[in-house]
Design a protein around this motif. Structure first.
Motif, PDB file in Angstrom:
ATOM      1  N   ASP A  28       0.820  -1.213   0.000  1.00  0.00           N
ATOM      2  CA  ASP A  28       0.000   0.000   0.000  1.00  0.00           C
ATOM      3  C   ASP A  28       0.850   1.257   0.000  1.00  0.00           C
ATOM      4  N   ILE A  29       1.776   1.342   0.931  1.00  0.00           N
ATOM      5  CA  ILE A  29       2.605   2.535   1.069  1.00  0.00           C
ATOM      6  C   ILE A  29       4.048   2.143   1.328  1.00  0.00           C
ATOM      7  N   CYS A  30       4.956   3.041   0.944  1.00  0.00           N
ATOM      8  CA  CYS A  30       6.388   2.788   1.152  1.00  0.00           C
ATOM      9  C   CYS A  30       7.077   4.144   1.238  1.00  0.00           C
ATOM     10  N   VAL A  31       6.781   4.893   2.291  1.00  0.00           N
ATOM     11  CA  VAL A  31       7.288   6.258   2.444  1.00  0.00           C
ATOM     12  C   VAL A  31       8.809   6.252   2.516  1.00  0.00           C
ATOM     13  N   ALA A  32       9.436   7.043   1.668  1.00  0.00           N
ATOM     14  CA  ALA A  32      10.893   7.073   1.618  1.00  0.00           C
ATOM     15  C   ALA A  32      11.458   7.706   2.881  1.00  0.00           C
ATOM     16  N   THR A  33      12.603   7.177   3.323  1.00  0.00           N
ATOM     17  CA  THR A  33      13.290   7.714   4.498  1.00  0.00           C
ATOM     18  C   THR A  33      14.787   7.684   4.245  1.00  0.00           C
ATOM     19  N   LYS A  34      15.505   8.607   4.872  1.00  0.00           N
ATOM     20  CA  LYS A  34      16.958   8.649   4.741  1.00  0.00           C
ATOM     21  C   LYS A  34      17.643   7.798   5.803  1.00  0.00           C
ATOM     22  N   ASP A  35      16.861   7.227   6.684  1.00  0.00           N
ATOM     23  CA  ASP A  35      17.401   6.388   7.749  1.00  0.00           C
ATOM     24  C   ASP A  35      17.306   4.922   7.329  1.00  0.00           C
ATOM     25  N   PRO A  36      18.430   4.256   7.032  1.00  0.00           N
ATOM     26  CA  PRO A  36      18.391   2.878   6.571  1.00  0.00           C
ATOM     27  C   PRO A  36      18.158   1.850   7.673  1.00  0.00           C
ATOM     28  N   ASN A  37      18.170   2.284   8.916  1.00  0.00           N
ATOM     29  CA  ASN A  37      17.991   1.349  10.027  1.00  0.00           C
ATOM     30  C   ASN A  37      16.580   0.780  10.026  1.00  0.00           C
ATOM     31  N   SER A  38      16.487  -0.543  10.051  1.00  0.00           N
ATOM     32  CA  SER A  38      15.200  -1.245  10.068  1.00  0.00           C
ATOM     33  C   SER A  38      14.321  -0.805   8.903  1.00  0.00           C
ATOM     34  N   ALA A  39      14.913  -0.585   7.744  1.00  0.00           N
ATOM     35  CA  ALA A  39      14.167  -0.156   6.567  1.00  0.00           C
ATOM     36  C   ALA A  39      14.430  -1.098   5.400  1.00  0.00           C
ATOM     37  N   VAL A  40      13.583  -1.019   4.392  1.00  0.00           N
ATOM     38  CA  VAL A  40      13.702  -1.847   3.193  1.00  0.00           C
ATOM     39  C   VAL A  40      14.039  -0.944   2.016  1.00  0.00           C
ATOM     40  N   PHE A  41      14.956  -1.375   1.167  1.00  0.00           N
ATOM     41  CA  PHE A  41      15.383  -0.592   0.009  1.00  0.00           C
ATOM     42  C   PHE A  41      14.486  -0.934  -1.180  1.00  0.00           C
ATOM     43  N   VAL A  42      13.674   0.047  -1.640  1.00  0.00           N
ATOM     44  CA  VAL A  42      12.733  -0.173  -2.739  1.00  0.00           C
ATOM     45  C   VAL A  42      12.777   1.012  -3.699  1.00  0.00           C
ATOM     46  N   ASN A  43      12.907   0.744  -5.014  1.00  0.00           N
ATOM     47  CA  ASN A  43      12.877   1.798  -6.033  1.00  0.00           C
ATOM     48  C   ASN A  43      13.897   2.907  -5.780  1.00  0.00           C
ATOM     49  N   ALA A  80       7.814  18.203  -7.342  1.00  0.00           N
ATOM     50  CA  ALA A  80       7.297  17.371  -6.247  1.00  0.00           C
ATOM     51  C   ALA A  80       7.519  15.928  -6.659  1.00  0.00           C
ATOM     52  N   THR A  81       8.799  15.517  -6.627  1.00  0.00           N
ATOM     53  CA  THR A  81       9.170  14.139  -6.917  1.00  0.00           C
ATOM     54  C   THR A  81       9.399  13.426  -5.588  1.00  0.00           C
ATOM     55  N   VAL A  82       9.822  12.185  -5.648  1.00  0.00           N
ATOM     56  CA  VAL A  82      10.072  11.441  -4.413  1.00  0.00           C
ATOM     57  C   VAL A  82      11.171  12.098  -3.579  1.00  0.00           C
ATOM     58  N   MET A  83      12.020  12.888  -4.221  1.00  0.00           N
ATOM     59  CA  MET A  83      13.093  13.555  -3.498  1.00  0.00           C
ATOM     60  C   MET A  83      12.550  14.642  -2.569  1.00  0.00           C
ATOM     61  N   GLU A  84      11.463  15.296  -2.995  1.00  0.00           N
ATOM     62  CA  GLU A  84      10.856  16.342  -2.179  1.00  0.00           C
ATOM     63  C   GLU A  84       9.609  15.862  -1.438  1.00  0.00           C
ATOM     64  N   PHE A  85       9.022  14.774  -1.909  1.00  0.00           N
ATOM     65  CA  PHE A  85       7.728  14.299  -1.414  1.00  0.00           C
ATOM     66  C   PHE A  85       7.844  12.797  -1.180  1.00  0.00           C
ATOM     67  N   PRO A  86       8.389  12.370  -0.031  1.00  0.00           N
ATOM     68  CA  PRO A  86       8.693  10.961   0.217  1.00  0.00           C
ATOM     69  C   PRO A  86       7.504  10.018   0.075  1.00  0.00           C
ATOM     70  N   GLY A  87       6.288  10.515   0.291  1.00  0.00           N
ATOM     71  CA  GLY A  87       5.119   9.654   0.182  1.00  0.00           C
ATOM     72  C   GLY A  87       4.863   9.133  -1.212  1.00  0.00           C
ATOM     73  N   LEU A  88       5.527   9.688  -2.223  1.00  0.00           N
ATOM     74  CA  LEU A  88       5.353   9.230  -3.606  1.00  0.00           C
ATOM     75  C   LEU A  88       6.090   7.929  -3.897  1.00  0.00           C
ATOM     76  N   ASN A  89       6.977   7.522  -2.994  1.00  0.00           N
ATOM     77  CA  ASN A  89       7.819   6.366  -3.295  1.00  0.00           C
ATOM     78  C   ASN A  89       6.997   5.140  -3.672  1.00  0.00           C
ATOM     79  N   THR A  90       7.359   4.518  -4.790  1.00  0.00           N
ATOM     80  CA  THR A  90       6.761   3.318  -5.417  1.00  0.00           C
ATOM     81  C   THR A  90       5.425   3.590  -6.087  1.00  0.00           C
ATOM     82  N   LEU A  91       4.946   4.828  -6.120  1.00  0.00           N
ATOM     83  CA  LEU A  91       3.622   5.104  -6.671  1.00  0.00           C
ATOM     84  C   LEU A  91       3.640   5.513  -8.146  1.00  0.00           C
TER      85      LEU A  91
END
Length: 223
Positions: A28-43, A80-91
């Motif tokens: 459903d969602i995959c909000v981008a984050t700059k913190d790799p701890n406990s995160a999954v690398f997608v797109n 307003a790409t994923v770089m500026e708008f993390p909620g767009l990741n994988t959408l």
């Protein structure tokens, strides 16, 4: 600004019915984050734990204010790409606000990973794109007025120019969360380190002095 609600409706309908260029998401969602701890690398981005997401991750407020067009190009693109708008990741979608001073130009450029759908909200824009060598570099161009929509196919060189005497405003939707931008003049003559003058003199069939002059210029980036 009376056309603003209409413009967003057009963009929403068009992008909802189009196939996204990016891979379809498997969650459903995959909000981008700059913190790799406990995160999954997608797109190309790390995704936060979806249980930690909030409504703030899905709102972008960067379109509220006009972009500063007091620059050599007389235009400003607010992406307003994923770089500026993390909620767009994988959408598989992104947007941009384009502000133009009278005579302002968004110079010839390409989006290597996305088709662009542009709607004019205020003012008058001359727009156009050029096809590839396969179609003999055919040039398609049109003057757009408020409410008009134009599409720039993925990867093709295109531009927008304000031909009116008042500021112009447009919004675009792109079929990628990170469509990329390659501004032709900046890339060719502003490359670092510079492209060999021998290459450019033959490619453009001009004297070396012309190439030296162009490479010495400051190539402004309006993004």
């Amino acid at each position: 600004m009376k056309f603003l609600p209409i413009s967003f409706l057009i963009l929403a309908l068009a992008t909802a019915t189009a196939f996204a260029y990016d891979p379809s998401p498997l969650q459903d969602i995959c909000v981008a984050t700059k913190d790799p701890n406990s995160a999954v690398f997608v797109n190309g981005q790390f995704c936060m734990d979806p249980m930690q997401a909030t409504a703030d991750d899905f709102v972008f407020m960067g379109f509220r204010n006009p972009g500063n067009t007091a620059n050599p190009l007389g235009s400003k693109v607010t992406p307003a790409t994923v770089m500026e708008f993390p909620g767009l990741n994988t959408l598989g979608i992104s947007m941009a606000r384009l502000d133009f001073a009278p005579g302002g130009l968004n110079p010839p450029h390409t989006h290597p990973r996305g088709t662009e759908l542009l709607v004019v909200v205020e003012g008058t824009l001359l727009v156009g794109f050029v096809t590839s060598n396969q179609l003999n570099n055919t040039f398609f161009s049109k003057v757009l007025y408020p409410g008009d929509v134009f599409v720039f196919p993925i990867g093709l060189i295109h531009f927008q120019l304000n031909t009116g005497k008042t500021p112009a405003l447009a919004f675009s939707a792109l079929s990628s969360q990170n469509p990329g931008v390659i501004t032709i003049a900046n890339s060719v003559f502003g490359a670092k380190p510079p492209i060999s003058a021998d290459v450019l003199t033959k490619a453009f069939q001009v004297d070396k002095k012309v190439v030296d002059y162009l490479q010495a210029q400051f190539w402004y980036d309006n993004n």
